[in-house]
Design a protein around this motif. Structure first.
Motif, PDB file in Angstrom:
ATOM      1  N   ASN A 141      -7.942  -4.306 -20.128  1.00 39.18           N
ATOM      2  CA  ASN A 141      -6.769  -4.119 -19.843  1.00 39.18           C
ATOM      3  C   ASN A 141      -6.649  -3.520 -18.960  1.00 39.18           C
ATOM      4  OD1 ASN A 141      -4.625  -4.189 -22.700  1.00 39.18           O
ATOM      5  ND2 ASN A 141      -6.962  -3.527 -23.451  1.00 39.18           N
ATOM      6  N   VAL A 142      -5.400  -3.331 -18.328  1.00 37.26           N
ATOM      7  CA  VAL A 142      -4.598  -3.302 -16.945  1.00 37.26           C
ATOM      8  C   VAL A 142      -4.468  -1.438 -17.049  1.00 37.26           C
ATOM      9  CG1 VAL A 142      -3.533  -3.397 -15.031  1.00 37.26           C
ATOM     10  CG2 VAL A 142      -4.735  -5.334 -15.846  1.00 37.26           C
ATOM     11  N   ARG A 143      -5.245  -0.377 -16.601  1.00 37.10           N
ATOM     12  CA  ARG A 143      -5.074   0.704 -16.850  1.00 37.10           C
ATOM     13  C   ARG A 143      -3.916   1.076 -15.501  1.00 37.10           C
ATOM     14  NH1 ARG A 143      -6.639   1.368 -21.346  1.00 37.10           N
ATOM     15  NH2 ARG A 143      -8.228   1.106 -21.504  1.00 37.10           N
ATOM     16  N   ALA A 144      -4.221   0.943 -14.368  1.00 40.45           N
ATOM     17  CA  ALA A 144      -3.117   1.488 -13.102  1.00 40.45           C
ATOM     18  C   ALA A 144      -2.542  -0.012 -12.243  1.00 40.45           C
ATOM     19  CB  ALA A 144      -3.454   2.446 -12.619  1.00 40.45           C
ATOM     20  N   VAL A 145      -1.789   0.313 -11.805  1.00 35.74           N
ATOM     21  CA  VAL A 145      -1.046  -0.013 -10.026  1.00 35.74           C
ATOM     22  C   VAL A 145      -1.256   0.851  -9.402  1.00 35.74           C
ATOM     23  CG1 VAL A 145      -0.051  -1.860  -9.247  1.00 35.74           C
ATOM     24  CG2 VAL A 145      -0.431  -2.214 -11.916  1.00 35.74           C
ATOM     25  N   VAL A 146      -1.939   0.385  -8.136  1.00 38.77           N
ATOM     26  CA  VAL A 146      -1.716   1.160  -6.891  1.00 38.77           C
ATOM     27  C   VAL A 146      -1.109   0.048  -5.683  1.00 38.77           C
ATOM     28  CG1 VAL A 146      -3.024   2.126  -5.196  1.00 38.77           C
ATOM     29  CG2 VAL A 146      -4.561   2.263  -7.788  1.00 38.77           C
ATOM     30  N   THR A 147      -0.311   1.196  -5.284  1.00 35.45           N
ATOM     31  CA  THR A 147       0.652   0.188  -3.973  1.00 35.45           C
ATOM     32  C   THR A 147       0.566   1.472  -3.209  1.00 35.45           C
ATOM     33  OG1 THR A 147       2.410   2.008  -4.799  1.00 35.45           O
ATOM     34  CG2 THR A 147       2.480   0.062  -5.908  1.00 35.45           C
ATOM     35  N   GLN A 148       0.957   0.768  -1.910  1.00 34.34           N
ATOM     36  CA  GLN A 148       1.129   1.464  -0.799  1.00 34.34           C
ATOM     37  C   GLN A 148       2.090   1.928  -0.136  1.00 34.34           C
ATOM     38  OE1 GLN A 148      -0.506  -0.304   3.255  1.00 34.34           O
ATOM     39  NE2 GLN A 148      -1.909   1.877   2.772  1.00 34.34           N
ATOM     40  N   HIS A 185      10.860  -0.074  -5.817  1.00 29.49           N
ATOM     41  CA  HIS A 185      10.458   0.173  -4.731  1.00 29.49           C
ATOM     42  C   HIS A 185      10.219  -1.230  -4.002  1.00 29.49           C
ATOM     43  CE1 HIS A 185       8.966   3.715  -7.088  1.00 29.49           C
ATOM     44  NE2 HIS A 185       9.275   3.211  -8.073  1.00 29.49           N
ATOM     45  N   LEU A 186      10.801  -0.801  -2.705  1.00 26.91           N
ATOM     46  CA  LEU A 186      10.939  -1.803  -2.041  1.00 26.91           C
ATOM     47  C   LEU A 186       9.781  -1.358  -0.397  1.00 26.91           C
ATOM     48  CD1 LEU A 186      14.523  -2.645  -1.366  1.00 26.91           C
ATOM     49  CD2 LEU A 186      13.073  -3.858  -2.857  1.00 26.91           C
ATOM     50  N   SER A 187       9.242  -1.933  -0.136  1.00 21.69           N
ATOM     51  CA  SER A 187       8.238  -1.887   1.293  1.00 21.69           C
ATOM     52  C   SER A 187       6.943  -1.503   0.399  1.00 21.69           C
ATOM     53  CB  SER A 187       9.090  -1.334   2.240  1.00 21.69           C
ATOM     54  OG  SER A 187       9.754  -1.819   3.301  1.00 21.69           O
ATOM     55  N   ALA A 188       7.131  -1.882  -0.797  1.00 21.30           N
ATOM     56  CA  ALA A 188       5.801  -1.254  -1.575  1.00 21.30           C
ATOM     57  C   ALA A 188       4.641  -2.320  -2.492  1.00 21.30           C
ATOM     58  CB  ALA A 188       6.513  -0.249  -2.725  1.00 21.30           C
ATOM     59  N   PRO A 189       3.830  -2.421  -1.432  1.00 14.84           N
ATOM     60  CA  PRO A 189       3.074  -4.209  -1.603  1.00 14.84           C
ATOM     61  C   PRO A 189       1.557  -3.417  -2.871  1.00 14.84           C
ATOM     62  CG  PRO A 189       2.192  -3.088   0.486  1.00 14.84           C
ATOM     63  CD  PRO A 189       4.178  -1.914   0.003  1.00 14.84           C
ATOM     64  N   VAL A 190       1.916  -4.049  -3.462  1.00 10.60           N
ATOM     65  CA  VAL A 190       0.436  -3.330  -4.554  1.00 10.60           C
ATOM     66  C   VAL A 190      -0.731  -3.800  -4.017  1.00 10.60           C
ATOM     67  CG1 VAL A 190      -0.586  -4.640  -6.766  1.00 10.60           C
ATOM     68  CG2 VAL A 190       1.177  -4.553  -6.213  1.00 10.60           C
ATOM     69  N   VAL A 191      -1.168  -2.951  -3.629  1.00 10.24           N
ATOM     70  CA  VAL A 191      -2.948  -2.953  -2.951  1.00 10.24           C
ATOM     71  C   VAL A 191      -4.528  -2.663  -4.009  1.00 10.24           C
ATOM     72  CG1 VAL A 191      -2.217  -2.240  -1.157  1.00 10.24           C
ATOM     73  CG2 VAL A 191      -2.737  -0.436  -2.982  1.00 10.24           C
ATOM     74  N   ARG A 192      -3.998  -2.796  -5.275  1.00  6.32           N
ATOM     75  CA  ARG A 192      -5.097  -2.810  -6.238  1.00  6.32           C
ATOM     76  C   ARG A 192      -4.598  -2.624  -8.075  1.00  6.32           C
ATOM     77  NH1 ARG A 192      -7.323   1.380  -3.689  1.00  6.32           N
ATOM     78  NH2 ARG A 192      -7.050   3.304  -5.357  1.00  6.32           N
ATOM     79  N   VAL A 193      -5.374  -2.824  -8.343  1.00  6.86           N
ATOM     80  CA  VAL A 193      -4.944  -3.594  -9.380  1.00  6.86           C
ATOM     81  C   VAL A 193      -6.290  -3.132 -10.582  1.00  6.86           C
ATOM     82  CG1 VAL A 193      -4.314  -5.281 -11.773  1.00  6.86           C
ATOM     83  CG2 VAL A 193      -3.110  -5.400  -9.580  1.00  6.86           C
ATOM     84  N   GLU A 194      -6.171  -2.148 -11.072  1.00  5.34           N
ATOM     85  CA  GLU A 194      -7.107  -1.209 -11.980  1.00  5.34           C
ATOM     86  C   GLU A 194      -7.292  -1.455 -13.362  1.00  5.34           C
ATOM     87  OE1 GLU A 194      -6.959   3.086 -10.979  1.00  5.34           O
ATOM     88  OE2 GLU A 194      -7.523   3.163  -8.921  1.00  5.34           O
ATOM     89  N   HIS A 195      -8.531  -2.128 -13.871  1.00  9.13           N
ATOM     90  CA  HIS A 195      -8.434  -2.649 -15.063  1.00  9.13           C
ATOM     91  C   HIS A 195     -10.324  -2.152 -15.649  1.00  9.13           C
ATOM     92  CE1 HIS A 195     -11.459  -6.413 -14.585  1.00  9.13           C
ATOM     93  NE2 HIS A 195     -10.896  -5.648 -12.931  1.00  9.13           N
ATOM     94  N   ASP A 196     -10.119  -2.291 -17.155  1.00 12.08           N
ATOM     95  CA  ASP A 196     -11.110  -2.209 -17.814  1.00 12.08           C
ATOM     96  C   ASP A 196     -12.216  -3.488 -18.362  1.00 12.08           C
ATOM     97  OD1 ASP A 196     -10.018  -2.772 -20.126  1.00 12.08           O
ATOM     98  OD2 ASP A 196     -10.068  -0.896 -20.819  1.00 12.08           O
TER      99      ASP A 196
END
Length: 481
Positions: free
Chosen positions: A257-264, A243-254
């Protein structure tokens, strides 16, 4: 050489495929990790903020010209890296003899220095002063050896103050943009062995000596530029997994562990469930992306980690060659450029016949005016500087392009290792997250080491090993220029 995946592969059943491994960043490290995992049948998904892959290790193009973003060469003792590159590039791998020079006090002299060209550049009086300073410092060390706290302390204690002031201080402050007393002694211990002046002292005094390993006289290079490695890897991984032009904006964790990665992407946020995560993005950016936020002391430590930025100016020239050099270094602070290389000397395929190009590196910080200087102005300034140095004529300039590299190099200021330990110690608590690469580990070493990190991180994901990725390239005896 055997296929790297075949060397690494163990039988992996369907029950072992727990989910996708998310890779943050599409530079050489992230791509290598994606390649190894994909070759093992492990699902991957790679996110890159830019519209292209390769990061600082890509080969850019201007019309029929190709150029690296700074000269990258490959020599490595890591056989898995060798095997992978040979499989990807095949007969397009070249063996290139290295030739470099330094512009020192108005003279172009060989790099590393020999006794006679050092004498030519420095003159008899200065050479004698270097000798006396070196000998005096060695004697002072025998009487009372002071601890090395700064870059300056480390260099002066080993080479004397005169040589430090002539070369190490001027070039280092030009490259890093801070006084040498702000640079950490650990940085000198890792990097100076790769600078030729350490050998120059021996050559000047002993008229002999062994060339440092990092100044190898030959190196391996892909015919179409170092970025050919990244291009071949990208062809090996399914396009829908990148995925290009897809910056990571948030890394959700508990917290564990990392639970999810949010991209734009395309103006909208998208969340990706994380099984395993390999991050190659700047550690300072990653800390700011964590949700919930990292503790205050971790965020403060991350704010204390700084990077040096760089501007690449490519000039296309209507002439077949400028020099025979691979690099020319300019320690003089009055010279705008820090280093130049001529891509055609690395591979004839980097420029059309009867034409050549020059890549100039301008070291700076992104907050300085030069970072926002118009491209035409930067190209004109670089060309005028090269003409003043007797290397080109302005009438030969065909055009060119400017590439800006934010966070090009981690800046090893005093105290950065303690701050980094705080940040990486906290991230280690996220058990399914691994950091690899230059900016993710705040580690300045060479591209083959970043590829080694990626292979080891992938092996960890695959359950083939339990590597300490952070240990790769950390030894003080290893350096690269």
């Amino acid at each position: 050489m055997p296929h790297v995946a075949a060397e690494l592969r163990l039988a992996i059943g369907k029950d072992d495929l727990l989910g996708e491994t998310l890779i943050l960043g599409g530079g050489i490290t992230g791509l290598t990790a994606a390649y190894v995992l994909h070759e093992h049948g492990r699902p991957v998904r790679l996110f890159e903020a830019a519209p292209y892959l390769g990061g600082a290790s890509r080969t850019a193009r201007w019309r029929e010209f190709r150029f690296d973003l700074g000269g990258h060469r490959l020599y490595t003792r890591h056989q898995r890296v060798v095997a992978m590159v040979e499989r990807l590039i095949g007969n397009d791998l070249l063996r290139v003899p290295r030739t470099s020079r330094i512009y020192l006090r108005g003279h172009f002299v060989n790099y590393p220095l020999t006794f006679f060209n050092a004498l030519k550049a420095l003159g008899p009086a200065t050479s004698a002063a270097v000798t006396v300073s070196y000998a005096g410092q060695k004697l002072a060390n025998l009487v009372r050896r002071r601890p090395d706290v700064t870059f300056e302390d480390w260099v002066v204690s080993r080479f004397g103050r005169k040589l430090y002031e002539i070369y190490f201080k001027t070039y280092s402050e030009k490259v890093w943009g801070v006084p040498c007393e702000r640079l950490a002694s650990e940085f000198a211990a890792q990097r100076i062995r790769g600078l030729s002046f350490s050998e120059a002292v021996r050559n000047m005094l002993l008229r002999g000596g062994k060339t440092p390993e990092t100044l190898a006289t030959t190196f391996t290079y892909p015919r179409l530029g170092f970025g050919q490695i990244a291009e071949k890897i990208a062809e090996s991984v399914p396009a829908d997994r990148i995925h290009l032009s897809a910056p990571v904006v948030r890394v959700e964790h508990d917290g564990g562990n990392v639970r999810a990665v949010v991209t734009q992407q395309d103006g909208a946020e998208r969340s990706w469930q994380a099984d395993q995560v390999i991050t190659t993005i700047a550690v300072t950016d990653l800390v700011n992306m964590l949700d919930p936020p990292a503790p205050t002391h971790v965020r403060e430590a991350a704010r204390g980690l700084n990077f040096r930025d760089m501007i690449i100016v490519f000039l296309a020239l209507d002439r077949p060659k400028v020099t025979d050099d691979h690099w020319i270094y300019f320690p003089d602070p009055d010279i705008f450029l820090g280093r130049v290389h001529e891509p055609k000397n690395w591979s004839a395929a980097m420029a059309p016949a009867a034409k050549t190009g020059i890549v100039a590196e301008v070291f700076c910080f992104a907050h300085e005016p030069v970072w926002c200087e118009p491209d035409e102005s930067l190209m004109r300034r670089c060309a005028q500087q090269l003409e003043a140095l007797g290397l080109i004529r302005m009438s030969q300039l065909m055009g060119g392009v400017v590439v800006r590299l934010p966070k090009a190099y981690p800046l090893y200021e005093r105290g950065c290792q303690e701050r980094l330990a705080t940040v990486l110690g906290y991230l280690k608590g996220l058990s399914n997250l691994q950091s690899a690469g230059r900016n993710a580990l705040f580690r300045y070493t060479s591209s083959d080491r970043y590829m080694e990190m990626a292979i080891k991180a992938a092996e960890n994901v695959l359950g083939l090993a339990d590597h300490d990725v952070n240990a790769v390239g950390s030894e003080q005896e290893y350096a690269e220029q």
